[in-house]
Scaffold this motif. Structure first.
Motif, PDB file in Angstrom:
ATOM      1  N   ASN A  96      87.087  -1.798 -37.677  1.00  0.00           N
ATOM      2  CA  ASN A  96      88.159  -1.386 -38.577  1.00  0.00           C
ATOM      3  C   ASN A  96      88.955  -2.587 -39.089  1.00  0.00           C
ATOM      4  O   ASN A  96      89.784  -3.167 -38.372  1.00  0.00           O
ATOM      5  CB  ASN A  96      89.088  -0.404 -37.864  1.00  0.00           C
ATOM      6  CG  ASN A  96      89.968   0.355 -38.833  1.00  0.00           C
ATOM      7  OD1 ASN A  96      90.497  -0.218 -39.778  1.00  0.00           O
ATOM      8  ND2 ASN A  96      90.129   1.649 -38.602  1.00  0.00           N
TER       9      ASN A  96
ATOM     10  N   ALA B 189      84.356   8.210 -40.231  1.00  0.00           N
ATOM     11  CA  ALA B 189      85.514   8.234 -39.346  1.00  0.00           C
ATOM     12  C   ALA B 189      85.514   9.423 -38.399  1.00  0.00           C
ATOM     13  O   ALA B 189      86.225   9.404 -37.379  1.00  0.00           O
ATOM     14  CB  ALA B 189      86.798   8.219 -40.180  1.00  0.00           C
TER      15      ALA B 189
ATOM     16  N   PRO C 106      82.930   7.042 -35.447  1.00  0.00           N
ATOM     17  CA  PRO C 106      83.898   5.962 -35.640  1.00  0.00           C
ATOM     18  C   PRO C 106      83.606   4.759 -34.751  1.00  0.00           C
ATOM     19  O   PRO C 106      83.976   3.633 -35.092  1.00  0.00           O
ATOM     20  CB  PRO C 106      85.232   6.615 -35.293  1.00  0.00           C
ATOM     21  CG  PRO C 106      84.888   7.786 -34.432  1.00  0.00           C
ATOM     22  CD  PRO C 106      83.570   8.262 -34.941  1.00  0.00           C
TER      23      PRO C 106
ATOM     24  N   ASP D 155      92.800  -2.025 -39.200  1.00  0.00           N
ATOM     25  CA  ASP D 155      93.482  -2.270 -37.926  1.00  0.00           C
ATOM     26  C   ASP D 155      93.840  -3.742 -37.778  1.00  0.00           C
ATOM     27  O   ASP D 155      94.928  -4.087 -37.297  1.00  0.00           O
ATOM     28  CB  ASP D 155      92.586  -1.847 -36.762  1.00  0.00           C
ATOM     29  CG  ASP D 155      92.574  -0.337 -36.543  1.00  0.00           C
ATOM     30  OD1 ASP D 155      93.388   0.366 -37.174  1.00  0.00           O
ATOM     31  OD2 ASP D 155      91.739   0.127 -35.738  1.00  0.00           O
TER      32      ASP D 155
ATOM     33  N   ILE E  68      85.738   4.362 -42.084  1.00  0.00           N
ATOM     34  CA  ILE E  68      86.361   3.232 -41.406  1.00  0.00           C
ATOM     35  C   ILE E  68      86.380   2.046 -42.374  1.00  0.00           C
ATOM     36  O   ILE E  68      85.321   1.640 -42.880  1.00  0.00           O
ATOM     37  CB  ILE E  68      85.576   2.851 -40.127  1.00  0.00           C
ATOM     38  CG1 ILE E  68      85.564   4.017 -39.134  1.00  0.00           C
ATOM     39  CG2 ILE E  68      86.159   1.594 -39.489  1.00  0.00           C
ATOM     40  CD1 ILE E  68      86.923   4.384 -38.588  1.00  0.00           C
TER      41      ILE E  68
ATOM     42  N   SER F 208      90.203  -7.064 -33.106  1.00  0.00           N
ATOM     43  CA  SER F 208      89.571  -5.918 -33.767  1.00  0.00           C
ATOM     44  C   SER F 208      88.064  -6.071 -33.926  1.00  0.00           C
ATOM     45  O   SER F 208      87.379  -5.114 -34.308  1.00  0.00           O
ATOM     46  CB  SER F 208      90.197  -5.717 -35.147  1.00  0.00           C
ATOM     47  OG  SER F 208      89.972  -6.862 -35.959  1.00  0.00           O
TER      48      SER F 208
END
Length: 402
Positions: free
Chosen positions: A194, A185, A189, A197, A233, A269
């Motif tokens: 993710n 992360a 990242p 998310d 992540i 995402s």
């Protein structure tokens, strides 16, 4: 219904009051989760076996049972439902120990009045149904043919209110798994995808969808897995949600809207998504309840006649969901709630405590007597049963036209 028959029912249930309370307390003191209700299964089966019922243990499911009493030939067949599974962590916060007590008590009262009237033919089945809280044992039993050949199904549910026809919502549950790619992360990242998310985006979008749904519809969701460490992540995240609505058809519509939200969150995402509904082949896992209005009228009449504990009937309101709804699509059914003398809502620790009080047991015996009286109407009045079945067919036809 004759006063003599009513007196026999009432006397038998009161005669068994202490053993019935002890039975209920045993179930309450040993809460067991869905499909693992071994102690409750055994104690209920033993209790009914000792009182002259023919008991089939492990009936179609490991922790289901059927206890039957038959008199004569070609009589009507009444199924009385028992539930006995508990909730994780908070025990019998839905009062299923009282549902079991009420079902057994009603069957004892009905058996006693049958024995006093040998000219009446009929079948009583006490059906022990596991896993109402998680899984839907009654759905399994429907699929296995446990309700075949029966005429009506009766059960009651403890609550803080007396409601003759609570609005029992259709229900479907879903587990959504988002899969991304792990990365450091801090160092890189941008190399990650993710999954958390995606789950957060989906959760927020579900919350926004509530604004555009009817006030009698429900979405509930939790993120059950959001990763393991903040410096990684998250490559996997899970979101669990429930959709409820007053009809199976509308649950099906909301299911699709929710699935679109999950797909959109994954696309935004860059994740992959797996959407697993508990009942993907049906609009609803648990159907809405279709209470038979003719049976309910009979129940309310009998219940009012000897209910000294909590006589007030509340307006029917949104309640929750239950696999008894599925039964109500198969047989004429009732599922009234009864006040056990608490202001606590179900699924709370306070309700768990209330489900073991003497006041709760007294209220349970009252509704059991009313159920037994309704069953006696079914067994002894062919015109009454015929009307029940006409109403059932009419209600199903109306639902199919929605």
């Amino acid at each position: 219904m004759s006063s003599a028959a009513s007196r026999v029912i009432e006397a038998e249930i009161e005669r068994e009051a202490d053993p019935l309370e002890e039975l209920s307390r045993h179930i309450w003191s040993k809460p067991e989760l869905a499909y693992k209700e071994n102690s409750a299964h055994d104690v209920l089966a033993d209790f009914l076996d000792q009182r002259g019922f023919i008991v089939e243990r492990h009936y179609k499911l490991e922790t289901a049972f059927r206890a039957t009493y038959v008199q004569g030939e070609d009589g009507a067949h009444v199924v009385v439902i028992c539930e006995y599974d508990a909730l994780p962590g908070i025990g019998h916060a839905c009062g299923h120990n009282l549902i079991a007590e009420a079902g057994v008590a009603a069957a004892l009262g009905l058996k006693a009045v049958l024995e006093k009237n040998p000219e009446v033919s009929g079948v009583i089945s006490v059906l022990g149904t596991p896993a109402e809280e998680d899984g839907g044992g009654k759905i399994d039993l429907i699929d296995a043919g446990a309700f075949d050949g029966a005429d009506v199904a009766l059960m009651v549910h403890p609550d803080q209110l007396n409601m003759m026809q609570p609005v029992v919502l259709a229900y479907n549950s879903c587990t959504v798994t988002f899969t991304g790619r792990a990365a450091h992360a801090a160092c890189a990242p941008w190399d990650g995808v993710n999954a958390l998310d995606a789950a957060i985006s989906a959760y927020q979008s579900l919350s926004m969808l509530r604004q555009q749904t009817r006030p009698d519809c429900r979405f509930h969701a939790v993120i059950s897995d959001g990763g393991t460490r903040p410096n990684v992540i998250p490559e996997s995240a899970k979101l669990k949600f429930i959709v409820r609505s007053p009809s199976d058809k509308e649950v099906g519509i909301l299911k699709q809207k929710a699935a679109d939200i999950m797909t959109a969150a994954a696309l935004a995402s860059g994740c992959e998504v797996d959407i697993a509904y508990a009942a993907p082949e049906r609009a609803a896992q648990y159907s809405n309840m279709v209470p038979n209005s003719y049976l309910i009228d009979s129940f309310e009449k009998h219940w009012r006649s000897f209910n000294p504990v909590h006589p007030d009937i509340s307006a029917d309101d949104i309640w929750a969901s239950t696999d008894m709804g599925n039964v109500s699509y198969v047989l004429p059914s009732i599922h009234p709630t009864f006040d056990i003398g608490t202001s606590a809502n179900i699924h709370t620790r306070d309700f768990t405590a209330a489900a073991m009080t003497s006041e709760a047991h007294a209220a349970t015996r009252c509704v059991a007597k009313a159920m037994a009286r309704v069953a006696w109407d079914v067994l002894t009045d062919p015109e009454f049963l015929a009307r029940v079945k006409v109403v059932f067919q009419h209600q199903l036809k109306e639902l199919l036209q929605l």
